[in-house]
Scaffold this motif. Sequence first.
Motif, PDB file in Angstrom:
ATOM      1  N   GLU A 183       4.801  11.902 -14.062  1.00  0.00           N
ATOM      2  CA  GLU A 183       5.691  11.532 -15.167  1.00  0.00           C
ATOM      3  C   GLU A 183       4.958  11.093 -16.431  1.00  0.00           C
ATOM      4  N   LEU A 184       3.872  10.335 -16.255  1.00  0.00           N
ATOM      5  CA  LEU A 184       3.193   9.732 -17.409  1.00  0.00           C
ATOM      6  C   LEU A 184       1.765  10.226 -17.608  1.00  0.00           C
ATOM      7  N   GLY A 185       1.266  11.000 -16.658  1.00  0.00           N
ATOM      8  CA  GLY A 185      -0.126  11.435 -16.735  1.00  0.00           C
ATOM      9  C   GLY A 185      -1.109  10.315 -16.443  1.00  0.00           C
ATOM     10  N   VAL A 186      -0.647   9.266 -15.760  1.00  0.00           N
ATOM     11  CA  VAL A 186      -1.484   8.109 -15.458  1.00  0.00           C
ATOM     12  C   VAL A 186      -2.216   8.346 -14.136  1.00  0.00           C
ATOM     13  N   ASN A 187      -3.539   8.368 -14.198  1.00  0.00           N
ATOM     14  CA  ASN A 187      -4.341   8.491 -12.983  1.00  0.00           C
ATOM     15  C   ASN A 187      -4.238   7.206 -12.162  1.00  0.00           C
ATOM     16  N   SER A 188      -4.503   7.327 -10.877  1.00  0.00           N
ATOM     17  CA  SER A 188      -4.357   6.176  -9.977  1.00  0.00           C
ATOM     18  C   SER A 188      -5.328   5.039 -10.293  1.00  0.00           C
ATOM     19  N   ASP A 189      -6.372   5.323 -11.071  1.00  0.00           N
ATOM     20  CA  ASP A 189      -7.309   4.261 -11.450  1.00  0.00           C
ATOM     21  C   ASP A 189      -7.021   3.702 -12.850  1.00  0.00           C
ATOM     22  N   ARG A 190      -5.804   3.972 -13.364  1.00  0.00           N
ATOM     23  CA  ARG A 190      -5.461   3.517 -14.721  1.00  0.00           C
ATOM     24  C   ARG A 190      -4.148   2.734 -14.742  1.00  0.00           C
ATOM     25  N   TYR A 191      -3.829   2.072 -13.652  1.00  0.00           N
ATOM     26  CA  TYR A 191      -2.644   1.217 -13.631  1.00  0.00           C
ATOM     27  C   TYR A 191      -2.855   0.072 -12.652  1.00  0.00           C
ATOM     28  N   TYR A 192      -2.103  -0.982 -12.875  1.00  0.00           N
ATOM     29  CA  TYR A 192      -2.029  -2.092 -11.924  1.00  0.00           C
ATOM     30  C   TYR A 192      -0.567  -2.297 -11.572  1.00  0.00           C
ATOM     31  N   ILE A 193      -0.336  -2.654 -10.320  1.00  0.00           N
ATOM     32  CA  ILE A 193       0.987  -3.112  -9.892  1.00  0.00           C
ATOM     33  C   ILE A 193       0.798  -4.523  -9.360  1.00  0.00           C
ATOM     34  N   ASN A 194       1.526  -5.461  -9.913  1.00  0.00           N
ATOM     35  CA  ASN A 194       1.557  -6.818  -9.361  1.00  0.00           C
ATOM     36  C   ASN A 194       2.756  -6.900  -8.424  1.00  0.00           C
ATOM     37  N   PHE A 195       2.503  -7.213  -7.164  1.00  0.00           N
ATOM     38  CA  PHE A 195       3.568  -7.393  -6.178  1.00  0.00           C
ATOM     39  C   PHE A 195       3.823  -8.880  -6.007  1.00  0.00           C
ATOM     40  N   TYR A 196       5.088  -9.241  -6.001  1.00  0.00           N
ATOM     41  CA  TYR A 196       5.447 -10.652  -5.891  1.00  0.00           C
ATOM     42  C   TYR A 196       6.608 -10.807  -4.918  1.00  0.00           C
ATOM     43  N   ASP A 197       6.445 -11.680  -3.922  1.00  0.00           N
ATOM     44  CA  ASP A 197       7.496 -12.006  -2.958  1.00  0.00           C
ATOM     45  C   ASP A 197       8.312 -13.160  -3.537  1.00  0.00           C
ATOM     46  N   THR A 198       9.498 -12.852  -3.985  1.00  0.00           N
ATOM     47  CA  THR A 198      10.343 -13.820  -4.682  1.00  0.00           C
ATOM     48  C   THR A 198      11.129 -14.684  -3.698  1.00  0.00           C
ATOM     49  N   PRO A 199      11.065 -15.999  -3.818  1.00  0.00           N
ATOM     50  CA  PRO A 199      11.912 -16.853  -2.975  1.00  0.00           C
ATOM     51  C   PRO A 199      13.393 -16.621  -3.290  1.00  0.00           C
ATOM     52  N   ALA A 236       0.836  -1.204   0.000  1.00  0.00           N
ATOM     53  CA  ALA A 236       0.000   0.000   0.000  1.00  0.00           C
ATOM     54  C   ALA A 236       0.872   1.255   0.000  1.00  0.00           C
ATOM     55  N   ARG A 237       1.942   1.247   0.796  1.00  0.00           N
ATOM     56  CA  ARG A 237       2.861   2.390   0.851  1.00  0.00           C
ATOM     57  C   ARG A 237       3.540   2.608  -0.506  1.00  0.00           C
ATOM     58  N   ALA A 238       4.015   1.532  -1.108  1.00  0.00           N
ATOM     59  CA  ALA A 238       4.673   1.633  -2.415  1.00  0.00           C
ATOM     60  C   ALA A 238       3.687   2.097  -3.480  1.00  0.00           C
ATOM     61  N   SER A 239       2.489   1.532  -3.483  1.00  0.00           N
ATOM     62  CA  SER A 239       1.490   1.896  -4.483  1.00  0.00           C
ATOM     63  C   SER A 239       1.135   3.376  -4.394  1.00  0.00           C
ATOM     64  N   ALA A 240       0.963   3.883  -3.184  1.00  0.00           N
ATOM     65  CA  ALA A 240       0.633   5.309  -3.008  1.00  0.00           C
ATOM     66  C   ALA A 240       1.759   6.207  -3.499  1.00  0.00           C
ATOM     67  N   ALA A 241       2.990   5.870  -3.151  1.00  0.00           N
ATOM     68  CA  ALA A 241       4.138   6.689  -3.563  1.00  0.00           C
ATOM     69  C   ALA A 241       4.338   6.627  -5.079  1.00  0.00           C
ATOM     70  N   ILE A 242       4.178   5.445  -5.649  1.00  0.00           N
ATOM     71  CA  ILE A 242       4.351   5.267  -7.092  1.00  0.00           C
ATOM     72  C   ILE A 242       3.233   5.973  -7.855  1.00  0.00           C
ATOM     73  N   ALA A 243       2.016   5.990  -7.303  1.00  0.00           N
ATOM     74  CA  ALA A 243       0.882   6.651  -7.962  1.00  0.00           C
ATOM     75  C   ALA A 243       1.192   8.119  -8.242  1.00  0.00           C
ATOM     76  N   GLU A 244       1.805   8.796  -7.295  1.00  0.00           N
ATOM     77  CA  GLU A 244       2.164  10.207  -7.487  1.00  0.00           C
ATOM     78  C   GLU A 244       3.140  10.371  -8.645  1.00  0.00           C
ATOM     79  N   ILE A 245       4.126   9.494  -8.706  1.00  0.00           N
ATOM     80  CA  ILE A 245       5.135   9.577  -9.769  1.00  0.00           C
ATOM     81  C   ILE A 245       4.519   9.263 -11.127  1.00  0.00           C
ATOM     82  N   LEU A 246       3.662   8.256 -11.190  1.00  0.00           N
ATOM     83  CA  LEU A 246       3.015   7.910 -12.464  1.00  0.00           C
ATOM     84  C   LEU A 246       2.173   9.070 -12.981  1.00  0.00           C
ATOM     85  N   GLN A 247       1.483   9.767 -12.065  1.00  0.00           N
ATOM     86  CA  GLN A 247       0.673  10.921 -12.461  1.00  0.00           C
ATOM     87  C   GLN A 247       1.575  12.031 -13.001  1.00  0.00           C
TER      88      GLN A 247
END
Length: 151
Positions: free
Chosen positions: A124-140, A111-122
């Motif tokens: 840098e790219l003009g991407v609204n927070s409802d126009r992207y997905y982030i897949n988070f994966y915990d890698t072994p 949630a913290r990463a998504s919120a911080a990244i949302a600001e940058i996407l807006q």
Amino acid sequence: ALVGAASALTRSAAPVRARAFGAASASRRGSRPPIRMPTLFVQSAFEPASGGRGLCLRLSKTLADALGKPESYVLTSFSKVEAMSFGGDADLPCAFLYCSSIGAITPETNARASAAIAEILQEELGVNSDRYYINFYDTPRPNTGFKGGTF
């Protein structure tokens, strides 16, 4: 003979891998600080305002801070794709992100990463927070290669 060879390979590979990352044995792994890489891959059909390099540098620090990881292990990448649609609309800016990390993938850090990244996407790219997905994966750890071995 094949089982014996596989067993010998397993016995000989583990100590080499452990030495490569500063541990003498598996029993010491708990006492050393874990090495945990985060990676973030971004795709969009729009060009970042500060260019791909600028976007990657901004995201690198942001991801390190959000996940509590050293930036020296963060890998970020931006790919401009020919076309991308979100919700059936290919005209408005949108993005797809994939974030992986050895550890630190929790509901709170996501949630913290998504919120911080949302600001940058807006910005840098003009991407609204409802126009992207982030897949988070915990890698072994064994599924991540580094320095000719794995973590």
